[in-house]
Design a protein around this motif. Sequence first.
Motif, PDB file in Angstrom:
ATOM      1  N   ASP A   1       0.840  -1.196   0.000  1.00  0.00           N
ATOM      2  CA  ASP A   1       0.000   0.000   0.000  1.00  0.00           C
ATOM      3  C   ASP A   1       0.874   1.244   0.000  1.00  0.00           C
ATOM      4  N   GLU A   2       0.871   1.967  -1.113  1.00  0.00           N
ATOM      5  CA  GLU A   2       1.653   3.202  -1.244  1.00  0.00           C
ATOM      6  C   GLU A   2       0.763   4.434  -1.256  1.00  0.00           C
ATOM      7  N   SER A   3      -0.457   4.295  -0.772  1.00  0.00           N
ATOM      8  CA  SER A   3      -1.425   5.390  -0.845  1.00  0.00           C
ATOM      9  C   SER A   3      -1.056   6.575   0.041  1.00  0.00           C
ATOM     10  N   ASP A   4      -0.176   6.355   1.023  1.00  0.00           N
ATOM     11  CA  ASP A   4       0.196   7.447   1.928  1.00  0.00           C
ATOM     12  C   ASP A   4       0.928   8.570   1.205  1.00  0.00           C
ATOM     13  N   PHE A   5       1.612   8.243   0.112  1.00  0.00           N
ATOM     14  CA  PHE A   5       2.315   9.297  -0.620  1.00  0.00           C
ATOM     15  C   PHE A   5       1.987   9.285  -2.107  1.00  0.00           C
ATOM     16  N   ASP A   6       0.921   8.569  -2.479  1.00  0.00           N
ATOM     17  CA  ASP A   6       0.480   8.531  -3.869  1.00  0.00           C
ATOM     18  C   ASP A   6      -0.579   9.614  -4.077  1.00  0.00           C
ATOM     19  N   ASN A   7      -0.345  10.487  -5.058  1.00  0.00           N
ATOM     20  CA  ASN A   7      -1.263  11.596  -5.302  1.00  0.00           C
ATOM     21  C   ASN A   7      -2.653  11.136  -5.758  1.00  0.00           C
ATOM     22  N   THR A   8      -2.757   9.905  -6.290  1.00  0.00           N
ATOM     23  CA  THR A   8      -4.045   9.408  -6.771  1.00  0.00           C
ATOM     24  C   THR A   8      -4.964   8.967  -5.631  1.00  0.00           C
ATOM     25  N   LYS A   9      -4.412   8.775  -4.441  1.00  0.00           N
ATOM     26  CA  LYS A   9      -5.192   8.373  -3.266  1.00  0.00           C
ATOM     27  C   LYS A   9      -6.026   7.114  -3.548  1.00  0.00           C
ATOM     28  N   ILE A  10      -5.362   6.085  -4.024  1.00  0.00           N
ATOM     29  CA  ILE A  10      -6.033   4.837  -4.366  1.00  0.00           C
ATOM     30  C   ILE A  10      -6.426   4.086  -3.087  1.00  0.00           C
ATOM     31  N   ASP A  11      -7.655   3.595  -3.043  1.00  0.00           N
ATOM     32  CA  ASP A  11      -8.129   2.793  -1.909  1.00  0.00           C
ATOM     33  C   ASP A  11      -7.768   1.333  -2.181  1.00  0.00           C
ATOM     34  N   ILE A  12      -6.667   0.877  -1.605  1.00  0.00           N
ATOM     35  CA  ILE A  12      -6.182  -0.475  -1.866  1.00  0.00           C
ATOM     36  C   ILE A  12      -7.168  -1.526  -1.380  1.00  0.00           C
TER      37      ILE A  12
ATOM     38  N   ASP B   1     -10.341  -1.393  -1.216  1.00  0.00           N
ATOM     39  CA  ASP B   1     -11.452  -1.483  -2.154  1.00  0.00           C
ATOM     40  C   ASP B   1     -11.066  -2.305  -3.380  1.00  0.00           C
ATOM     41  N   HIS B   2      -9.843  -2.106  -3.867  1.00  0.00           N
ATOM     42  CA  HIS B   2      -9.382  -2.859  -5.029  1.00  0.00           C
ATOM     43  C   HIS B   2      -9.167  -4.338  -4.695  1.00  0.00           C
TER      44      HIS B   2
ATOM     45  N   GLN C   1     -10.917  -6.006  -2.539  1.00  0.00           N
ATOM     46  CA  GLN C   1     -12.259  -6.575  -2.490  1.00  0.00           C
ATOM     47  C   GLN C   1     -12.787  -6.850  -3.895  1.00  0.00           C
ATOM     48  N   LYS C   2     -12.539  -5.931  -4.836  1.00  0.00           N
ATOM     49  CA  LYS C   2     -12.958  -6.144  -6.223  1.00  0.00           C
ATOM     50  C   LYS C   2     -12.227  -7.340  -6.829  1.00  0.00           C
ATOM     51  N   LEU C   3     -10.946  -7.459  -6.496  1.00  0.00           N
ATOM     52  CA  LEU C   3     -10.156  -8.582  -7.000  1.00  0.00           C
ATOM     53  C   LEU C   3     -10.714  -9.903  -6.486  1.00  0.00           C
ATOM     54  N   LYS C   4     -11.104  -9.938  -5.217  1.00  0.00           N
ATOM     55  CA  LYS C   4     -11.675 -11.153  -4.641  1.00  0.00           C
ATOM     56  C   LYS C   4     -12.990 -11.520  -5.321  1.00  0.00           C
ATOM     57  N   GLU C   5     -13.776 -10.492  -5.637  1.00  0.00           N
ATOM     58  CA  GLU C   5     -15.063 -10.748  -6.293  1.00  0.00           C
ATOM     59  C   GLU C   5     -14.870 -11.299  -7.696  1.00  0.00           C
ATOM     60  N   VAL C   6     -13.886 -10.763  -8.416  1.00  0.00           N
ATOM     61  CA  VAL C   6     -13.613 -11.254  -9.763  1.00  0.00           C
ATOM     62  C   VAL C   6     -13.093 -12.689  -9.716  1.00  0.00           C
ATOM     63  N   SER C   7     -12.221 -12.978  -8.758  1.00  0.00           N
ATOM     64  CA  SER C   7     -11.639 -14.320  -8.644  1.00  0.00           C
ATOM     65  C   SER C   7     -12.614 -15.322  -8.045  1.00  0.00           C
ATOM     66  N   GLY C   8     -13.569 -14.805  -7.282  1.00  0.00           N
ATOM     67  CA  GLY C   8     -14.526 -15.690  -6.606  1.00  0.00           C
ATOM     68  C   GLY C   8     -14.183 -15.822  -5.140  1.00  0.00           C
ATOM     69  N   THR C   9     -14.899 -15.117  -4.286  1.00  0.00           N
ATOM     70  CA  THR C   9     -14.589 -15.107  -2.846  1.00  0.00           C
ATOM     71  C   THR C   9     -14.662 -16.500  -2.237  1.00  0.00           C
TER      72      THR C   9
ATOM     73  N   GLU D   1      -3.228  -4.387  11.588  1.00  0.00           N
ATOM     74  CA  GLU D   1      -3.424  -3.238  10.733  1.00  0.00           C
ATOM     75  C   GLU D   1      -3.238  -3.592   9.267  1.00  0.00           C
ATOM     76  N   GLY D   2      -2.290  -4.506   9.000  1.00  0.00           N
ATOM     77  CA  GLY D   2      -1.964  -4.818   7.611  1.00  0.00           C
ATOM     78  C   GLY D   2      -2.714  -5.988   7.057  1.00  0.00           C
ATOM     79  N   ASP D   3      -3.544  -6.647   7.857  1.00  0.00           N
ATOM     80  CA  ASP D   3      -4.235  -7.858   7.394  1.00  0.00           C
ATOM     81  C   ASP D   3      -5.438  -7.487   6.551  1.00  0.00           C
ATOM     82  N   GLU D   4      -5.665  -8.291   5.538  1.00  0.00           N
ATOM     83  CA  GLU D   4      -6.870  -8.153   4.730  1.00  0.00           C
ATOM     84  C   GLU D   4      -7.431  -9.552   4.512  1.00  0.00           C
TER      85      GLU D   4
END
Length: 406
Positions: free
Chosen positions: A66-77, A79-80, A82-90, A402-405
């Motif tokens: 997760d590089e969102s702390d200094f990424d100007n795009t402010k990507i929600d990792i 959220d992505h 979760q989308k990846l899990k849905e595509v792969s099949g939770t 904190e780092g677990d997903e």
Amino acid sequence: MSEEKFKVKYGKNLEDIKAKTPTVLLPVSFGESSLVLLDIIVSQLEEQSAMNRAHIGYKLVVVIIDESDFDNTKIDIKDHVQKLKEVSGTDLLDKLDIKFKIIKSESYVTSNRLQKIFLTHDFQSFSGKSESDLDLDLKTILLQTSDKSTREDLLNIVRKETILRTAIAENCSVILFGHSMSKLADDVLSLAVKGRGSEISDNLTDGIIEYERSNLHILHPLRDILFSEIKEYSKLCGLSEISLNISEGTTVKKSIKNKTINELIKDYFRSVEVEYPEVISTVVKIGSKMAHPPTQDDFQIKNCILCSNSIYNDPKHWLEQITVHGGAPLELEEEKANLEAYLASVKDKKSDSLIHEADEVVPLCYGCIVNLGTTGQSGFIWPTKRPSKQEILDEYVLTDDEGDED
């Protein structure tokens, strides 16, 4: 991945099967290559799990930095992921017991390992004593240099080290990188341009590396696949929708002046790949044949204090040989007097004070000497001490929730 250790396991002794089942780490950057590799791996594990009375050949841990702390795009990792899990099949991921770990890049920086590195005009490097202002975050550390290519190079060091530390913390014996043939060709030229040619062999070759007294098996399963082929696979499987185009190409148009070395080389190979794909395979084949360079006589191989890579030859000696230190010889007395007056007015007292406050001389590779050359003479703050295996495990436990997903 046709080796015996990745194949399905048979037997009734669960403890014996567990001991024979390796844990594999797969870094996912949400570039299309890493997403495609994950999709292939999940399909392979699903096929293995469907076999009668069989156990899957290996456990998979997916790590996302997760590089969102200094990424100007402010990507929600999250959220992505979760989308990846849905595509792969939770349900399928749960059945295969695939773990997802989100590791913040900030975990690379620990205040008790931060030191100041000084580089003098004659390429001598020193480490300075810790100061009160050394409690910095990763974004502030990277912003010490205004050069985009240097920041990208430093960030690559952070990514690589974070992946290796996570492998140790998760007890992984294998690391899979989703680099395509195109990405490997990018690395060959970019490493050479940045003065890191000695790293090409390690970055391209599959095999065993030693990290903190642990053996890690590095593999590049997509090394024979072009990026254009990966893009087509990604479109067919619907992976393009969740891709962030981080590691392989980019959809954002920039002027040449705003591009880093890596971006320029990527653009070159993407344009060549369409009509001359053999150029890419040739570059990778040549890069794969490169071995570690020979060392100079009486030179002991050291590790760079900044990037931890091996130094096979003294970069300071080489730079001194190619650098012109003096001007034309002085002939007139007036010229000598003018030189003395000039030296007296611009005497580098700052450089003297830097050497005075330094703790010790430290080794720097050529690539890092070039990087520090862009930061000025005030010193460069960096986590110079690699943590031990036990320290990695201790730190990981402290930040695990904190780092677990899951």
